[in-house]
Design a protein around this motif. Structure first.
Motif, PDB file in Angstrom:
ATOM      1  N   LEU A 137       1.343 -36.065   1.367  1.00  0.00           N
ATOM      2  CA  LEU A 137       1.169 -34.619   1.221  1.00  0.00           C
ATOM      3  C   LEU A 137       0.660 -34.009   2.529  1.00  0.00           C
ATOM      4  CD1 LEU A 137       1.670 -32.607  -1.031  1.00  0.00           C
ATOM      5  CD2 LEU A 137      -0.763 -32.643  -1.520  1.00  0.00           C
ATOM      6  N   SER A 138      -0.204 -34.761   3.220  1.00  0.00           N
ATOM      7  CA  SER A 138      -0.687 -34.277   4.517  1.00  0.00           C
ATOM      8  C   SER A 138       0.470 -34.213   5.502  1.00  0.00           C
ATOM      9  CB  SER A 138      -1.771 -35.205   5.072  1.00  0.00           C
ATOM     10  OG  SER A 138      -2.809 -35.313   4.149  1.00  0.00           O
ATOM     11  N   SER A 141       2.256 -31.156   4.996  1.00  0.00           N
ATOM     12  CA  SER A 141       1.506 -29.920   5.263  1.00  0.00           C
ATOM     13  C   SER A 141       1.214 -29.701   6.740  1.00  0.00           C
ATOM     14  CB  SER A 141       0.178 -29.944   4.503  1.00  0.00           C
ATOM     15  OG  SER A 141       0.399 -30.163   3.135  1.00  0.00           O
ATOM     16  N   VAL A 142       1.300 -30.758   7.528  1.00  0.00           N
ATOM     17  CA  VAL A 142       0.947 -30.585   8.935  1.00  0.00           C
ATOM     18  C   VAL A 142       2.143 -29.986   9.698  1.00  0.00           C
ATOM     19  CG1 VAL A 142       1.615 -32.919   9.716  1.00  0.00           C
ATOM     20  CG2 VAL A 142      -0.241 -31.744  10.829  1.00  0.00           C
ATOM     21  N   PRO A 143       1.902 -28.894  10.467  1.00  0.00           N
ATOM     22  CA  PRO A 143       3.029 -28.336  11.228  1.00  0.00           C
ATOM     23  C   PRO A 143       3.406 -29.327  12.328  1.00  0.00           C
ATOM     24  CG  PRO A 143       0.998 -27.088  11.627  1.00  0.00           C
ATOM     25  CD  PRO A 143       0.647 -28.179  10.672  1.00  0.00           C
ATOM     26  N   PHE A 145       4.923 -29.123  15.092  1.00  0.00           N
ATOM     27  CA  PHE A 145       4.713 -28.743  16.494  1.00  0.00           C
ATOM     28  C   PHE A 145       3.256 -28.949  16.900  1.00  0.00           C
ATOM     29  CE2 PHE A 145       2.963 -24.523  15.595  1.00  0.00           C
ATOM     30  CZ  PHE A 145       3.507 -24.217  14.359  1.00  0.00           C
ATOM     31  N   TRP A 146       2.343 -28.778  15.939  1.00  0.00           N
ATOM     32  CA  TRP A 146       0.920 -29.019  16.235  1.00  0.00           C
ATOM     33  C   TRP A 146       0.669 -30.522  16.402  1.00  0.00           C
ATOM     34  CZ3 TRP A 146      -3.265 -30.886  12.922  1.00  0.00           C
ATOM     35  CH2 TRP A 146      -4.515 -30.807  13.541  1.00  0.00           C
ATOM     36  N   ARG A 198       7.897 -39.852  -1.068  1.00  0.00           N
ATOM     37  CA  ARG A 198       7.788 -39.254  -2.407  1.00  0.00           C
ATOM     38  C   ARG A 198       9.022 -39.564  -3.246  1.00  0.00           C
ATOM     39  NH1 ARG A 198       3.656 -34.527  -2.425  1.00  0.00           N
ATOM     40  NH2 ARG A 198       5.009 -33.334  -3.764  1.00  0.00           N
ATOM     41  N   ALA A 252      16.264 -28.670  11.984  1.00  0.00           N
ATOM     42  CA  ALA A 252      15.272 -27.609  12.104  1.00  0.00           C
ATOM     43  C   ALA A 252      14.030 -28.141  12.811  1.00  0.00           C
ATOM     44  CB  ALA A 252      14.916 -27.077  10.730  1.00  0.00           C
ATOM     45  N   VAL A 255      14.325 -28.346  16.584  1.00  0.00           N
ATOM     46  CA  VAL A 255      14.169 -27.108  17.352  1.00  0.00           C
ATOM     47  C   VAL A 255      12.764 -27.049  17.950  1.00  0.00           C
ATOM     48  CG1 VAL A 255      14.117 -24.595  17.203  1.00  0.00           C
ATOM     49  CG2 VAL A 255      15.803 -25.861  15.907  1.00  0.00           C
TER      50      VAL A 255
ATOM     51  N   LEU B 141      14.965 -23.102   8.920  1.00  0.00           N
ATOM     52  CA  LEU B 141      14.353 -22.562  10.139  1.00  0.00           C
ATOM     53  C   LEU B 141      15.401 -21.999  11.107  1.00  0.00           C
ATOM     54  CD1 LEU B 141      11.557 -22.188  11.459  1.00  0.00           C
ATOM     55  CD2 LEU B 141      12.016 -24.267  12.744  1.00  0.00           C
ATOM     56  N   ILE B 226       4.242 -22.157   7.263  1.00  0.00           N
ATOM     57  CA  ILE B 226       4.650 -23.013   8.396  1.00  0.00           C
ATOM     58  C   ILE B 226       5.791 -22.341   9.161  1.00  0.00           C
ATOM     59  CG2 ILE B 226       5.767 -25.204   9.035  1.00  0.00           C
ATOM     60  CD1 ILE B 226       3.931 -26.686   7.454  1.00  0.00           C
ATOM     61  N   ALA B 229       4.381 -19.622  11.311  1.00  0.00           N
ATOM     62  CA  ALA B 229       3.682 -20.218  12.457  1.00  0.00           C
ATOM     63  C   ALA B 229       4.712 -20.737  13.466  1.00  0.00           C
ATOM     64  CB  ALA B 229       2.780 -21.348  11.990  1.00  0.00           C
ATOM     65  N   GLY B 267      -4.312 -25.275  14.566  1.00  0.00           N
ATOM     66  CA  GLY B 267      -3.530 -26.302  13.872  1.00  0.00           C
ATOM     67  C   GLY B 267      -4.218 -26.764  12.609  1.00  0.00           C
ATOM     68  N   VAL B 268      -5.531 -26.984  12.702  1.00  0.00           N
ATOM     69  CA  VAL B 268      -6.284 -27.426  11.518  1.00  0.00           C
ATOM     70  C   VAL B 268      -6.198 -26.345  10.429  1.00  0.00           C
ATOM     71  CG1 VAL B 268      -8.595 -27.976  10.636  1.00  0.00           C
ATOM     72  CG2 VAL B 268      -7.841 -28.932  12.802  1.00  0.00           C
ATOM     73  N   ILE B 270      -3.802 -24.071   9.937  1.00  0.00           N
ATOM     74  CA  ILE B 270      -2.463 -24.059   9.315  1.00  0.00           C
ATOM     75  C   ILE B 270      -2.367 -25.227   8.342  1.00  0.00           C
ATOM     76  CG2 ILE B 270       0.046 -24.203   9.700  1.00  0.00           C
ATOM     77  CD1 ILE B 270      -0.429 -23.179  12.550  1.00  0.00           C
ATOM     78  N   PHE B 271      -2.807 -26.407   8.793  1.00  0.00           N
ATOM     79  CA  PHE B 271      -2.747 -27.601   7.955  1.00  0.00           C
ATOM     80  C   PHE B 271      -3.509 -27.377   6.636  1.00  0.00           C
ATOM     81  CE2 PHE B 271      -5.064 -31.600   6.878  1.00  0.00           C
ATOM     82  CZ  PHE B 271      -3.989 -32.265   6.311  1.00  0.00           C
ATOM     83  N   VAL B 274      -1.834 -24.698   4.287  1.00  0.00           N
ATOM     84  CA  VAL B 274      -0.564 -25.205   3.743  1.00  0.00           C
ATOM     85  C   VAL B 274      -0.847 -26.308   2.720  1.00  0.00           C
ATOM     86  CG1 VAL B 274       1.573 -26.427   4.328  1.00  0.00           C
ATOM     87  CG2 VAL B 274       0.821 -24.535   5.727  1.00  0.00           C
ATOM     88  N   LEU B 275      -1.804 -27.198   3.064  1.00  0.00           N
ATOM     89  CA  LEU B 275      -2.198 -28.245   2.120  1.00  0.00           C
ATOM     90  C   LEU B 275      -2.704 -27.607   0.823  1.00  0.00           C
ATOM     91  CD1 LEU B 275      -2.661 -31.364   1.842  1.00  0.00           C
ATOM     92  CD2 LEU B 275      -5.013 -30.947   2.523  1.00  0.00           C
ATOM     93  N   ASN B 278       0.187 -26.399  -1.194  1.00  0.00           N
ATOM     94  CA  ASN B 278       0.941 -27.544  -1.727  1.00  0.00           C
ATOM     95  C   ASN B 278       0.208 -28.182  -2.898  1.00  0.00           C
ATOM     96  OD1 ASN B 278       3.371 -27.685  -0.297  1.00  0.00           O
ATOM     97  ND2 ASN B 278       2.407 -28.674   1.454  1.00  0.00           N
ATOM     98  N   LEU B 279      -1.118 -28.368  -2.757  1.00  0.00           N
ATOM     99  CA  LEU B 279      -1.906 -28.967  -3.844  1.00  0.00           C
ATOM    100  C   LEU B 279      -1.901 -28.050  -5.064  1.00  0.00           C
ATOM    101  CD1 LEU B 279      -5.023 -30.331  -1.891  1.00  0.00           C
ATOM    102  CD2 LEU B 279      -3.301 -31.699  -3.043  1.00  0.00           C
ATOM    103  N   ASP B 282       1.549 -28.226  -6.723  1.00  0.00           N
ATOM    104  CA  ASP B 282       1.706 -29.484  -7.462  1.00  0.00           C
ATOM    105  C   ASP B 282       0.879 -29.444  -8.753  1.00  0.00           C
ATOM    106  OD1 ASP B 282       3.457 -30.578  -5.715  1.00  0.00           O
ATOM    107  OD2 ASP B 282       2.090 -32.070  -4.855  1.00  0.00           O
ATOM    108  N   ARG B 285       2.478 -27.206 -11.287  1.00  0.00           N
ATOM    109  CA  ARG B 285       3.675 -27.826 -11.852  1.00  0.00           C
ATOM    110  C   ARG B 285       3.281 -28.830 -12.936  1.00  0.00           C
ATOM    111  NH1 ARG B 285       7.269 -30.168  -7.515  1.00  0.00           N
ATOM    112  NH2 ARG B 285       5.411 -31.376  -7.169  1.00  0.00           N
TER     113      ARG B 285
END
Lengths: 314, 293
Positions: A137-138, A141-143, A145-146, A198, A252, A255, B141, B226, B229, B267-268, B270-271, B274-275, B278-279, B282, B285
């Motif tokens: 999941l991480s 979630s992590v972009p 590019f970062w 997953r 994507a 890019v 994208l 994302i 960003a 970055g942290v 955004i992470f 987004v996390l 997502n959580l 989920d 759902r």
């Protein structure tokens, strides 16, 4: 199989036509006269007249579209304003670079994602499953590019292990080429690995519950044989389909990855085209990726039928 | 025979008992709660941005260029002496706004189209489905980049581009849900008692497709954040000097050796956001999945 492929290709034709209409329509989103924009900053009257003639800008829009689509069908996607090269030639030049990046990323993703998914399903409910899920999941979630920037900081700036940017063609120096591509491929591969993990986990979970796995265990087969020969082989059927469909995500992701690591590939071509207002190139790229994606979809369906013989008589 | 069944009585997608059960399931999931807390935290930060005691996001101090984190500037300063914490807080506003608005665009355009396709079937369905397939064929994208390029770079255009690119997911989802709902007995009953098209859609179909749309919407906000960003990182989203996490990372990559903190915090953030989505998605759902109830 041939009949199936022919049917799938026939069904894809209207979609390709719609994509072409959409791509053609993009130029009409431009504020003002698209020809003036397409002619660049110099606005040479001769160029403007030639473009007007070529794209039939004095004709009604449907006629313009037919002229544009007719050229595209013959492989003429226009000329890049920046390099004066035909768009298709430009795409063909950059594509091998991105394919190398995508293939390396996919190998990394498969090496991480599939074993992690198998282990997570096999150890369902344990801390291993929990950790694998959190990591996946991480990864989603992590972009990326970062992640690329952070890796450059750690691996290149602090440790000096790998180059931070640059590209070496595979044909010139294979070892150096792989070295320069390793970090970008890892960055691109992690997000894909998370998706693969997953899917593999969910496919393995349903296969592990099936009768044939129970029978294999009852026969007294070793657990490793049951897991790899019986369970994984069947669980891989939907996973292979997913891999084929991850093509879009890879493109994507490329890019941004190519932008960070200054790799002269397909992704960098898109971004450079956008900033140089090289609209023919942007249109060409959207059209080509769209058609390639449809082709990959057909390939995914075909792979599914080959791997799952029960489907072939339907 | 079916006409004697009161459609209203069976149409509620989440009757109170199931709604309570869904909430119970959601409450008992630590990861869903963590997601909720993360999202709530960033929402509060974004809303309170104008009243929080930090310098303005565009305020420059040339004596404080690229200073590491300190008491005065807990997240350090950037390449022209702006407070990173303040830019992070205001950046949260841009990110969340982009995430929510673009998903709203996608839902408001996609859901009616999907419902129409599933409800009317036939030619309408064929046209809408082919149109959706064509949009789905271009990678998300790349489509957003192309749209943002032709519309011109700005946060609003980035939101439109992301919204249009995300729309096909909702068309497909709404269509599939509508097709499924149309086979239910209570819809047959409603038809039999002569309820009109608008009544059918508004009273029976829409309420039933809302739970999966909420789940998909939450997960798509994560993707949209994302995407925003990414577009801002490429220079196609929020334009300087307005703060955006993606644009901050774009500048930060030029100062990795001298000021690594400039790249770390956006970055942290955004992470984490987004996390969080997502959580939360989920968790929703799992809570709303009728198969588990």
């Amino acid at each position: 199989m041939l009949a199936f492929l022919a049917r799938r290709i026939l069904i894809a034709i209207p979609t390709v036509i719609l994509i072409s209409i959409f791509v053609f329509g993009l130029q009409h989103l431009l504020p003002g006269d698209p020809i003036l924009v397409m002619a660049g900053e110099e606005r040479d009257p001769e160029v403007i007249a030639a473009l007007r003639e070529k794209y039939r800008f004095n004709d009604p829009i449907p006629v313009q579209y037919l002229a544009w689509a007719g050229n595209a069908l013959q492989g003429d996607l226009g000329i890049s304003l920046r390099t004066q090269q035909p768009v298709l030639e430009l795409i063909g030049e950059k594509l091998p670079v991105t394919i190398q990046l995508a293939v390396m990323a996919l190998i990394i993703a498969i090496l991480i994602g599939i074993p992690a998914g198998v282990l997570s399903a096999y150890k369902k409910g344990t801390w291993i499953d929990w950790v694998a899920n959190i990591v996946a999941l991480s990864g989603l979630s992590v972009p990326n590019f970062w992640l690329g920037i952070m890796l450059i900081l750690l691996v290149s700036v602090k440790l000096g292990w790998l180059p931070a940017s640059g590209y070496m063609p595979l044909t010139e120096d294979p070892l150096q080429s792989i070295r320069t591509m390793l970090m970008p491929a890892f960055v691109l591969g992690t997000a894909i690995a998370a998706t693969l993990m997953r899917h593999t986990r969910s496919a393995m979970l349903s296969v592990l519950k099936s009768d044939y796995v129970r029978t294999a265990r009852a026969k007294g087969l070793k657990e490793r044989v049951v897991l790899i020969k019986h369970a994984l082989r069947n669980a891989l059927v939907p996973v292979v389909t997913v891999i084929t469909l991850l093509f879009g995500e890879l493109l994507a992701g490329a890019v941004l990855t190519e932008q960070i690591f200054t790799i002269p590939g397909f992704g960098k071509l898109v971004v450079d085209a956008v900033f140089n207002r090289d609209y023919a190139v942007v249109q060409g790229i959207v059209l080509c990726t769209g058609i390639a994606f449809i082709f990959m979809n057909i390939l995914a369906d075909a792979a599914y039928r080959i791997l799952n013989p029960r489907m072939s008589d339907r | 025979m079916t006409a004697v069944v009161d459609p209203q009585a069976v149409a509620d997608p989440l009757p109170p008992r199931r709604r309570n059960r869904a909430w119970e399931k959601f409450r008992r999931s630590p990861s869903a709660l963590l997601g909720g807390v993360l999202v709530l935290f960033f929402l509060i930060v974004a809303i309170l941005a104008p009243v929080l005691p930090v310098p303005g996001p565009a305020e420059t101090d040339w004596s404080m260029v690229r200073k590491p984190p300190s008491w005065a500037h807990p997240f350090g300063t950037d390449e022209i002496g702006r407070d990173m914490l303040s830019r992070m807080i205001w950046g949260a506003q841009a990110s969340l706004l982009a995430g929510v608005v673009s998903v709203m665009i996608a839902v408001l355009l996609g859901v009616p189209l999907g419902m129409l396709a599933g409800y009317l079937r036939g030619w309408t369905d064929a046209v809408i489905s082919r149109f959706t397939e064509a949009l789905l064929a271009a990678p998300f994208l790349i489509l957003a980049i192309a749209l943002a390029a032709f519309l011109g770079p700005s946060l609003t255009n980035a939101m439109i581009a992301i919204g249009l690119s995300a729309m096909p997911i909702f068309v497909r989802l709404a269509r599939a849900q509508t097709l499924a709902v149309m086979t239910e007995d209570y819809v047959e009953s409603a038809r039999a008692v002569g309820i009109g098209h608008l009544g059918m859609i508004g009273r029976y179909i829409l309420p039933n497709i809302i739970p999966p749309i909420i789940v998909q919407g939450t997960l798509t906000i994560a993707t949209a954040i994302i995407a925003e960003a990414s577009l801002s990182f490429l220079g196609l989203g929020q334009q300087p000097p307005a703060p955006s996490w993606g644009a901050m990372l774009n500048i930060a990559k030029n100062f990795l050796e001298q000021a690594p903190w400039m790249a770390l915090y956006p970055g942290v953030a955004i992470f984490l956001v987004v996390l969080g989505f997502n959580l939360l998605g989920d968790g929703l759902r799992d809570a709303l999945d009728p198969r588990d109830s």
